[in-house]
Design an enzyme around this catalytic site. Structure first.
Site, PDB file in Angstrom:
ATOM      1  N   GLY A 196       0.791  -1.241   0.000  1.00  0.00           N
ATOM      2  CA  GLY A 196       0.000   0.000   0.000  1.00  0.00           C
ATOM      3  C   GLY A 196       0.813   1.275   0.000  1.00  0.00           C
ATOM      4  O   GLY A 196       0.254   2.368  -0.001  1.00  0.00           O
ATOM      5  N   THR A 247      -2.641  -8.246 -13.514  1.00  0.00           N
ATOM      6  CA  THR A 247      -2.390  -7.272 -14.589  1.00  0.00           C
ATOM      7  C   THR A 247      -2.957  -7.772 -15.923  1.00  0.00           C
ATOM      8  O   THR A 247      -3.077  -8.989 -16.140  1.00  0.00           O
ATOM      9  CB  THR A 247      -0.874  -7.023 -14.758  1.00  0.00           C
ATOM     10  OG1 THR A 247      -0.651  -6.279 -15.957  1.00  0.00           O
ATOM     11  CG2 THR A 247      -0.081  -8.315 -14.868  1.00  0.00           C
ATOM     12  N   ASP A 248      -3.236  -6.834 -16.827  1.00  0.00           N
ATOM     13  CA  ASP A 248      -3.658  -7.223 -18.190  1.00  0.00           C
ATOM     14  C   ASP A 248      -2.512  -7.897 -18.956  1.00  0.00           C
ATOM     15  O   ASP A 248      -2.735  -8.564 -19.969  1.00  0.00           O
ATOM     16  CB  ASP A 248      -4.213  -6.017 -18.976  1.00  0.00           C
ATOM     17  CG  ASP A 248      -3.229  -4.858 -19.130  1.00  0.00           C
ATOM     18  OD1 ASP A 248      -2.088  -4.925 -18.603  1.00  0.00           O
ATOM     19  OD2 ASP A 248      -3.603  -3.867 -19.787  1.00  0.00           O
ATOM     20  N   GLU A 249      -1.275  -7.728 -18.468  1.00  0.00           N
ATOM     21  CA  GLU A 249      -0.129  -8.285 -19.197  1.00  0.00           C
ATOM     22  C   GLU A 249      -0.102  -9.816 -19.190  1.00  0.00           C
ATOM     23  O   GLU A 249       0.603 -10.419 -19.991  1.00  0.00           O
ATOM     24  CB  GLU A 249       1.190  -7.726 -18.642  1.00  0.00           C
ATOM     25  CG  GLU A 249       1.271  -6.221 -18.796  1.00  0.00           C
ATOM     26  CD  GLU A 249       2.675  -5.657 -18.664  1.00  0.00           C
ATOM     27  OE1 GLU A 249       3.636  -6.372 -18.923  1.00  0.00           O
ATOM     28  OE2 GLU A 249       2.782  -4.476 -18.305  1.00  0.00           O
ATOM     29  N   TYR A 267       8.402 -10.276 -15.855  1.00  0.00           N
ATOM     30  CA  TYR A 267       7.378  -9.639 -15.016  1.00  0.00           C
ATOM     31  C   TYR A 267       6.014 -10.297 -15.224  1.00  0.00           C
ATOM     32  O   TYR A 267       5.382 -10.756 -14.274  1.00  0.00           O
ATOM     33  CB  TYR A 267       7.288  -8.132 -15.337  1.00  0.00           C
ATOM     34  CG  TYR A 267       6.016  -7.483 -14.805  1.00  0.00           C
ATOM     35  CD1 TYR A 267       5.817  -7.318 -13.432  1.00  0.00           C
ATOM     36  CD2 TYR A 267       5.001  -7.051 -15.672  1.00  0.00           C
ATOM     37  CE1 TYR A 267       4.648  -6.747 -12.935  1.00  0.00           C
ATOM     38  CE2 TYR A 267       3.831  -6.479 -15.182  1.00  0.00           C
ATOM     39  CZ  TYR A 267       3.666  -6.326 -13.813  1.00  0.00           C
ATOM     40  OH  TYR A 267       2.496  -5.773 -13.325  1.00  0.00           O
ATOM     41  N   LYS A 319       3.639 -12.579 -12.704  1.00  0.00           N
ATOM     42  CA  LYS A 319       2.263 -12.197 -12.326  1.00  0.00           C
ATOM     43  C   LYS A 319       1.283 -13.315 -12.691  1.00  0.00           C
ATOM     44  O   LYS A 319       0.364 -13.625 -11.922  1.00  0.00           O
ATOM     45  CB  LYS A 319       1.860 -10.885 -13.011  1.00  0.00           C
ATOM     46  CG  LYS A 319       2.612  -9.662 -12.559  1.00  0.00           C
ATOM     47  CD  LYS A 319       2.373  -9.286 -11.107  1.00  0.00           C
ATOM     48  CE  LYS A 319       0.993  -8.743 -10.838  1.00  0.00           C
ATOM     49  NZ  LYS A 319       0.837  -8.307  -9.426  1.00  0.00           N
TER      50      LYS A 319
HETATM   51  N1  LIG Z   1       0.792   0.545 -12.383  1.00  0.00           N
HETATM   52  C1  LIG Z   1       0.106  -0.060 -13.337  1.00  0.00           C
HETATM   53  O1  LIG Z   1      -0.206   0.523 -14.360  1.00  0.00           O
HETATM   54  C2  LIG Z   1      -0.340  -1.507 -13.145  1.00  0.00           C
HETATM   55  C3  LIG Z   1      -1.123  -2.091 -14.152  1.00  0.00           C
HETATM   56  C4  LIG Z   1      -1.588  -3.394 -13.976  1.00  0.00           C
HETATM   57  C5  LIG Z   1      -1.286  -4.072 -12.803  1.00  0.00           C
HETATM   58  N2  LIG Z   1      -0.512  -3.495 -11.843  1.00  0.00           N
HETATM   59  C6  LIG Z   1      -0.259  -4.256 -10.602  1.00  0.00           C
HETATM   60  O2  LIG Z   1      -0.774  -3.471  -9.540  1.00  0.00           O
HETATM   61  C7  LIG Z   1       0.029  -3.643  -8.368  1.00  0.00           C
HETATM   62  C8  LIG Z   1       0.506  -2.285  -7.884  1.00  0.00           C
HETATM   63  O3  LIG Z   1       1.268  -1.657  -8.916  1.00  0.00           O
HETATM   64  P1  LIG Z   1       1.982  -0.255  -8.661  1.00  0.00           P
HETATM   65  O4  LIG Z   1       2.172   0.380  -9.976  1.00  0.00           O
HETATM   66  O5  LIG Z   1       1.289   0.465  -7.581  1.00  0.00           O
HETATM   67  O6  LIG Z   1       3.394  -0.761  -8.118  1.00  0.00           O
HETATM   68  P2  LIG Z   1       4.563   0.001  -7.374  1.00  0.00           P
HETATM   69  O7  LIG Z   1       5.835  -0.551  -7.906  1.00  0.00           O
HETATM   70  O8  LIG Z   1       4.350   1.479  -7.395  1.00  0.00           O
HETATM   71  O9  LIG Z   1       4.387  -0.459  -5.838  1.00  0.00           O
HETATM   72  C9  LIG Z   1       4.632  -1.761  -5.402  1.00  0.00           C
HETATM   73  C10 LIG Z   1       4.616  -1.733  -3.880  1.00  0.00           C
HETATM   74  O10 LIG Z   1       4.865  -3.081  -3.409  1.00  0.00           O
HETATM   75  C11 LIG Z   1       5.827  -3.012  -2.359  1.00  0.00           C
HETATM   76  N3  LIG Z   1       6.563  -4.281  -2.334  1.00  0.00           N
HETATM   77  C12 LIG Z   1       7.395  -4.783  -3.291  1.00  0.00           C
HETATM   78  N4  LIG Z   1       7.921  -5.945  -2.889  1.00  0.00           N
HETATM   79  C13 LIG Z   1       7.397  -6.213  -1.665  1.00  0.00           C
HETATM   80  C14 LIG Z   1       7.547  -7.275  -0.735  1.00  0.00           C
HETATM   81  N5  LIG Z   1       8.379  -8.297  -1.002  1.00  0.00           N
HETATM   82  N6  LIG Z   1       6.856  -7.229   0.418  1.00  0.00           N
HETATM   83  C15 LIG Z   1       6.039  -6.183   0.704  1.00  0.00           C
HETATM   84  N7  LIG Z   1       5.860  -5.119  -0.130  1.00  0.00           N
HETATM   85  C16 LIG Z   1       6.537  -5.143  -1.297  1.00  0.00           C
HETATM   86  C17 LIG Z   1       6.728  -1.838  -2.735  1.00  0.00           C
HETATM   87  O11 LIG Z   1       7.465  -1.348  -1.618  1.00  0.00           O
HETATM   88  C18 LIG Z   1       5.696  -0.842  -3.260  1.00  0.00           C
HETATM   89  O12 LIG Z   1       5.153  -0.078  -2.214  1.00  0.00           O
HETATM   90  C19 LIG Z   1       1.146  -4.594  -8.759  1.00  0.00           C
HETATM   91  O13 LIG Z   1       0.798  -5.878  -8.352  1.00  0.00           O
HETATM   92  C20 LIG Z   1       1.187  -4.512 -10.279  1.00  0.00           C
HETATM   93  O14 LIG Z   1       1.652  -5.737 -10.834  1.00  0.00           O
HETATM   94  C21 LIG Z   1      -0.022  -2.226 -11.995  1.00  0.00           C
END
Ligand SMILES: NC(=O)c1ccc[n+]([C@@H]2O[C@H](COP(=O)([O-])OP(=O)(O)OC[C@H]3O[C@@H](n4cnc5c(N)ncnc54)[C@H](O)[C@@H]3O)[C@@H](O)[C@H]2O)c1
Length: 333
Positions: free
Chosen positions: A8, A125-127, A150, A154
């Site tokens: 979060g 993710t959509d990926e 990646y 996922k």
């Molecule tokens: N950003 C996008 O456009 C997008 C699109 C599709 C899916 N997602 C998915 O949504 C989720 C959030 O994405 P985001 O862009 O906010 O990512 P981000 O990289 O900004 O944040 C990830 C968070 O996870 C924490 N984290 C990483 N490894 C950890 C661990 N081992 N234990 C505890 N915390 C840990 C990090 O400290 C960070 O706060 C991810 O699962 C990502 O795969 C993101």
């Protein structure tokens, strides 16, 4: 309602936490985050002193710690955002991706199985659906065809969630968002990178021709979709969350430059990254049936995002080093 939000302190998780605390006066939120390079307490500065908010710095792979936090906090829902998320980095060094995105999800599922939590919502993710160039948008039943370390990590997390639902009845919902954009996104990602480089009149790299298509959703609209899924979604199901807003990367960059009154000559085409998917595209019938639609029009969302970066230099300036402006191909490092 008590929310345990893992990951979060990242981009999407922190925006979700802000949304929930603003929307529900009876919400209590505990953020559990390892604070990797992408996770920052600065992302949560405006909720930090809220009495309904707590923070624990810990790793999703630490079963003992996770177990004790879940036992003590007794969440109504656990939402898992935690992941390594940058595709370029996964090409250079895949192992942290496997650790957090696969072993971390496994650890979380084990904790949920052993303690019997009411609901786990896992952010995918959509990926996972892979490259959909020249194809129809896919629904939640489409096969997985991940292209990068990646997206493969996922997809593995999703499969573990499905197996734990089927085998142990762990009450899990999988959510597959498209590309999100908005405030607090780490400067390595396309939209903040374009804004920050444009602000400095520095060249903006575009992989290959830039005709890769992504579907874009404003991050607060995603928070709303997730809120709807937590309240109305069915356990054991997956939900796509599209933005219905497909754009070519080159168009995204050009639009930002125009909105910032910067010349298009800042765009520099660089060598494409290996395995680069040309298009993601999802159907959203299931989330729409729950009554959700994106609210924020594309240009309005972009304007808000640009404004936010212009007014919050305190947030991104410490993350920028001289190398940030180099015109290179990060996946080669
Ligand atoms: N950003 C996008 O456009 C997008 C699109 C599709 C899916 N997602 C998915 O949504 C989720 C959030 O994405 P985001 O862009 O906010 O990512 P981000 O990289 O900004 O944040 C990830 C968070 O996870 C924490 N984290 C990483 N490894 C950890 C661990 N081992 N234990 C505890 N915390 C840990 C990090 O400290 C960070 O706060 C991810 O699962 C990502 O795969 C993101």
């Amino acid at each position: 309602m008590r929310y345990l939000v893992i990951g979060g302190a990242g981009f999407m998780g922190s925006n979700f936490v802000r949304y929930i605390l603003r929307r529900y006066s009876d919400a209590e939120v505990l953020v559990y985050d390892k604070l990797t390079y992408a996770g920052r307490i600065e992302n949560l500065h405006d909720v930090w002193n809220d009495k309904r908010f707590r923070f624990v710095k810990a790793d999703i792979c630490d079963e003992e710690k996770l177990m004790s936090v879940v036992k003590e906090f007794e969440p109504d829902v656990i939402i898992n955002f935690a992941a390594e998320t940058h595709v370029d980095r996964s090409i250079n060094e895949p192992s942290p991706f496997l650790r957090t995105n696969v072993f971390g999800v496994f650890t979380l599922l084990e904790v949920c199985r052993k303690l019997g939590v009411p609901l786990l919502v896992h952010i995918s993710t959509d990926e996972v659906y892979g490259d959909l160039w020249g194809r129809e948008p896919v629904d939640e039943e489409a096969p997985f065809r991940p292209s990068s370390p990646y997206s493969a990590s996922k997809a593995s997390g999703d499969l573990l969630c499905q197996a734990y639902w089927r085998t142990y009845g762990v009450p899990v919902i999988i959510v597959r968002p498209c590309n999100n954009y908005g405030p607090y996104q780490y400067p390595e990602k396309l939209i903040p990178k374009t804004i920050i480089r444009a602000l400095h009149n520095r060249p903006i790299p575009i992989y290959g021709s830039g005709d890769q298509v992504r579907d874009w959703l404003y991050v607060e609209d995603f928070a709303e979709a997730l809120d709807v899924i937590v309240r109305k979604g069915s356990r054991g199901e997956a939900y796509n969350v599209p933005g219905f807003n497909e754009r070519r990367n080159i168009e995204v960059v050009e639009t930002i430059l125009k909105l910032m009154n910067k010349p298009l000559s800042l765009i520099k085409h660089v060598e494409d990254r290996p395995g680069h998917d040309r298009r993601y595209a999802m159907k959203g019938d299931k989330i729409q049936a729950l009554g959700w639609r994106p609210r924020t029009p594309w240009i309005e969302g972009l304007r808000k995002t640009i404004e936010w970066y212009l007014h919050n230099e305190w947030w991104w300036r410490p993350l920028i080093r001289d190398e940030y402006f180099e015109l290179d191909t990060p996946w080669r490092r």
